[in-house]
Design a protein around this motif. Structure first.
Motif, PDB file in Angstrom:
ATOM      1  N   THR A 119       0.800  -1.233   0.000  1.00 18.36           N
ATOM      2  CA  THR A 119       0.000   0.000   0.000  1.00 18.36           C
ATOM      3  C   THR A 119       0.832   1.282   0.000  1.00 18.36           C
ATOM      4  O   THR A 119       0.319   2.346  -0.322  1.00 18.36           O
ATOM      5  N   THR A 120       2.085   1.198   0.429  1.00 11.50           N
ATOM      6  CA  THR A 120       2.935   2.399   0.508  1.00 11.50           C
ATOM      7  C   THR A 120       4.407   1.978   0.473  1.00 11.50           C
ATOM      8  O   THR A 120       4.753   0.848   0.849  1.00 11.50           O
ATOM      9  N   ALA A 162       0.493   9.120   5.190  1.00 11.71           N
ATOM     10  CA  ALA A 162      -0.352   8.794   4.023  1.00 11.71           C
ATOM     11  C   ALA A 162      -0.896  10.061   3.371  1.00 11.71           C
ATOM     12  O   ALA A 162      -1.505  10.900   4.045  1.00 11.71           O
ATOM     13  N   LYS A 163      -0.693  10.182   2.074  1.00  9.99           N
ATOM     14  CA  LYS A 163      -1.170  11.363   1.331  1.00  9.99           C
ATOM     15  C   LYS A 163      -2.693  11.449   1.403  1.00  9.99           C
ATOM     16  O   LYS A 163      -3.267  12.519   1.392  1.00  9.99           O
ATOM     17  N   SER A 164      -3.337  10.294   1.447  1.00 12.79           N
ATOM     18  CA  SER A 164      -4.809  10.300   1.383  1.00 12.79           C
ATOM     19  C   SER A 164      -5.452  10.599   2.739  1.00 12.79           C
ATOM     20  O   SER A 164      -6.674  10.708   2.819  1.00 12.79           O
ATOM     21  N   TYR A 165      -4.651  10.741   3.787  1.00  8.24           N
ATOM     22  CA  TYR A 165      -5.242  10.962   5.113  1.00  8.24           C
ATOM     23  C   TYR A 165      -6.064  12.248   5.111  1.00  8.24           C
ATOM     24  O   TYR A 165      -5.554  13.307   4.734  1.00  8.24           O
ATOM     25  N   SER A 167      -8.914  12.424   3.364  1.00  8.07           N
ATOM     26  CA  SER A 167      -9.712  12.477   2.130  1.00  8.07           C
ATOM     27  C   SER A 167     -11.047  11.748   2.251  1.00  8.07           C
ATOM     28  O   SER A 167     -11.877  11.819   1.359  1.00  8.07           O
ATOM     29  N   ALA A 170     -10.923   7.470   0.246  1.00  8.42           N
ATOM     30  CA  ALA A 170      -9.621   6.993  -0.267  1.00  8.42           C
ATOM     31  C   ALA A 170      -8.746   6.510   0.891  1.00  8.42           C
ATOM     32  O   ALA A 170      -8.073   5.470   0.785  1.00  8.42           O
ATOM     33  N   TYR A 171      -8.746   7.238   2.012  1.00  9.42           N
ATOM     34  CA  TYR A 171      -7.918   6.779   3.135  1.00  9.42           C
ATOM     35  C   TYR A 171      -8.513   5.513   3.738  1.00  9.42           C
ATOM     36  O   TYR A 171      -7.779   4.585   4.088  1.00  9.42           O
ATOM     37  N   ASP A 173     -10.062   3.211   2.214  1.00 13.51           N
ATOM     38  CA  ASP A 173      -9.677   2.105   1.314  1.00 13.51           C
ATOM     39  C   ASP A 173      -8.239   1.669   1.609  1.00 13.51           C
ATOM     40  O   ASP A 173      -7.933   0.473   1.692  1.00 13.51           O
ATOM     41  N   PHE A 174      -7.365   2.653   1.753  1.00 11.11           N
ATOM     42  CA  PHE A 174      -5.947   2.405   2.017  1.00 11.11           C
ATOM     43  C   PHE A 174      -5.783   1.660   3.357  1.00 11.11           C
ATOM     44  O   PHE A 174      -5.079   0.656   3.461  1.00 11.11           O
ATOM     45  N   GLN A 207     -10.131  13.166   9.257  1.00  8.73           N
ATOM     46  CA  GLN A 207     -10.460  11.915   8.577  1.00  8.73           C
ATOM     47  C   GLN A 207     -11.559  11.198   9.364  1.00  8.73           C
ATOM     48  O   GLN A 207     -11.369  10.916  10.555  1.00  8.73           O
TER      49      GLN A 207
END
Ligand code: FUL
Length: 494
Positions: A119-120, A162-165, A167, A170-171, A173-174, A207
């Motif tokens: 994932t990362t 996490a970039k999506s934190y 969002s 999307a977060y 899902d991650f 979030q």
């Protein structure tokens, strides 16, 4: 630094407050007690979890190398290099000192993953450790299996890398993808630990975690794991990070009062510490605390490791108050438990062994005010947690007199309820026979899985356990008396 710190003040007052029950506990119960037939009981997973009594928390990540407690997500994976990492040393220490499972910080707030996740890139795969081919989670799991310990995972929802934190979907899902990796690739898991910490403040990203989806993922992939958080659903936070349960500690709660992990209100600490006798959910409390001032290893805390005596105190106020102790023992920069911590754990285990070596009630005669068919009073002397004594049907108050062949001197009393059938005892009293009369010795509220009482050594030939009020018929599994290692009083004391 920690969102939970401010809660400690309020719960400490309750913990350090009067050692006795309040009348209101018993009288309220008498007028509004929930009918016996509707009282919650543990699932087999919750029962297994509680009977373990001791679990070890392993805090390990980039913080170990930066000296911080909360990383900010900008740490370079290049700093993670625990050259002598030996998870078997962690697990061996845990097993040898009486711990039954271990929970690893697979990802803390800094977002660095201890396994080579897809994932990362912010993980061990980008670190110099084993040339990026290592997997701390795998080594941890293998070590737990080799030492016969249960495996638990902590996966911080708050992720500062996490970039999506922030969002939304999307977060989530991650996060669910990370959880899925952990819960599918590493075999059976006994506990999944979700904390509610978040230091973003009002101007940081917000979030919303998809808790129903997160919980459903655990249920689907690891149906035998218990889920921990402030809000359970299986196991609740005890409300402080001092390892202290309330003196009154119910395993039941009203789920509406702490609706989600991170529900941060001034009263939450007390609520979680005490539970709720009217609560509809069985959700016993887990008392998490560190063997050091910080959760992670810091060189300047090597001389601040808790002593065996201090660990015994923690044990008394957690396991001894119907909770489970989750003790953090952080590996150092080599990836090993530090010698001072290992020595303290062995001292703690040795003290427990000595303390509980001889049950002084062995060979006693037990006379109950009444007994239900098949539930003899003598059941409270055996070690089978499933055999218990209960009075005749519908009797909520009862006495048990324990008569010994000769006088004993003891300073610790161990009471246990048969919690497989729920928790009902709201108020008990212990008297000892002294110069021809009953003298009160201890007066308390809840018992639950285990209630340990300690006092100055006393001598007697007869003890009376008076169960003064219950929310249903009391079911007592065990009464034991011990003389702790510190007390070597000669004849004539007390
Ligand atoms: C908290 C975290 O913020 C601490 O760093 C630690 O991991 C503790 C056990 O949980 O929520």
């Amino acid at each position: 630094m920690d969102r939970r710190r401010f809660l400690i003040a309020s719960s400490t007052a309750a913990v350090l407050g009067t050692g006795t029950a309040r009348w209101s506990d018993a009288t309220t119960a008498q007028t509004t007690g929930t009918p016996l037939s509707t009282r919650p009981e543990p699932t087999p997973q919750q029962l297994r979890w509680q009977r373990e009594e001791l679990a070890m928390f392993v805090h390990f990540t980039v913080n170990t190398f930066t000296g911080r407690e909360w990383g900010d997500g900008t740490e370079s994976p290049a700093i993670f290099n625990p050259r002598h990492l030996d998870a078997r040393q962690w697990a061996r220490t845990a097993r040898e000192t009486g711990f039954r499972s271990m929970i690893l910080t697979t990802k803390h707030h800094d977002g660095f993953c201890l396994w080579p996740t897809a994932t990362t890139r912010h993980s061990v795969a980008s670190s110099p450790w084993k040339n990026g081919k290592g997997d701390v989670v795998r080594e941890f799991v293998d070590a737990c299996h080799a030492e016969g310990l249960g495996v638990g995972f902590y996966l911080s929802p708050w992720d500062r890398n996490a970039k999506s934190y922030g969002s939304g979907k999307a977060y989530n899902d991650f996060y669910v993808a990370q959880l899925t990796e952990l819960l599918t690739h590493y075999g059976p898991v006994v506990e999944v630990w979700f904390d509610g910490a978040n230091g973003e403040g009002p101007s940081g990203p917000h979030q919303a975690y998809d808790w129903p989806r997160i919980h459903a993922t655990v249920r689907r992939l690891q149906p035998n794991a218990v889920i921990f958080s402030d809000a359970g659903p299986d196991v609740r936070w005890i409300g402080n990070e001092k390892g202290a349960a309330g003196l009154t500690c119910w395993s039941t709660v009203d789920p509406a009062r702490v609706p989600y992990a991170g529900f941060d209100r001034p009263w939450v600490g007390d609520l979680l510490g005490h539970g709720d006798p009217y609560g509809s959910a069985w959700r016993p409390g887990e008392a998490d605390v560190s063997i050091r001032p910080g959760w992670f290893w810091h060189a300047d805390e090597n001389d601040k490791v808790r002593s065996p005596d201090n660990l015994i105190e923690l044990y008394m106020q957690s396991v001894g108050r119907n909770s489970k102790l989750l003790l953090s023992v952080p590996p150092d920069r080599d990836g090993l438990f530090y010698p001072t911590d290992v020595a303290a754990l062995h001292g703690f285990a040795a003290q427990r062994r000595t303390m509980f070596a001889h049950d002084l009630l062995h060979g006693a005669r037990v006379i109950a005010s009444s007994s239900a068919t098949g539930h003899r009073a003598a059941n409270v002397l055996d070690d089978n947690p499933d055999s218990y004594w209960t009075p005749r049907q519908n009797e909520r108050a009862a006495t048990l007199d324990i008569e010994l062949p000769a006088e004993i001197t003891f300073d610790t009393l161990d009471l246990r309820e048969a919690i497989a059938h729920g928790q009902t005892i709201a108020n008990y009293r212990v008297d000892r026979w002294h110069h021809g009369t009953w003298k009160p010795m201890a007066w308390g509220t809840t018992i639950g899985h285990r209630k340990l009482e300690r006092f100055d050594p006393v001598r007697t030939r007869k003890l009376r356990i008076a169960l003064e009020y219950g929310f249903g018929a009391p079911k007592l599994a065990k009464v034991a008396a011990y003389l702790g290692p510190k007390h070597t009083y000669g004849p004539g004391h007390a």
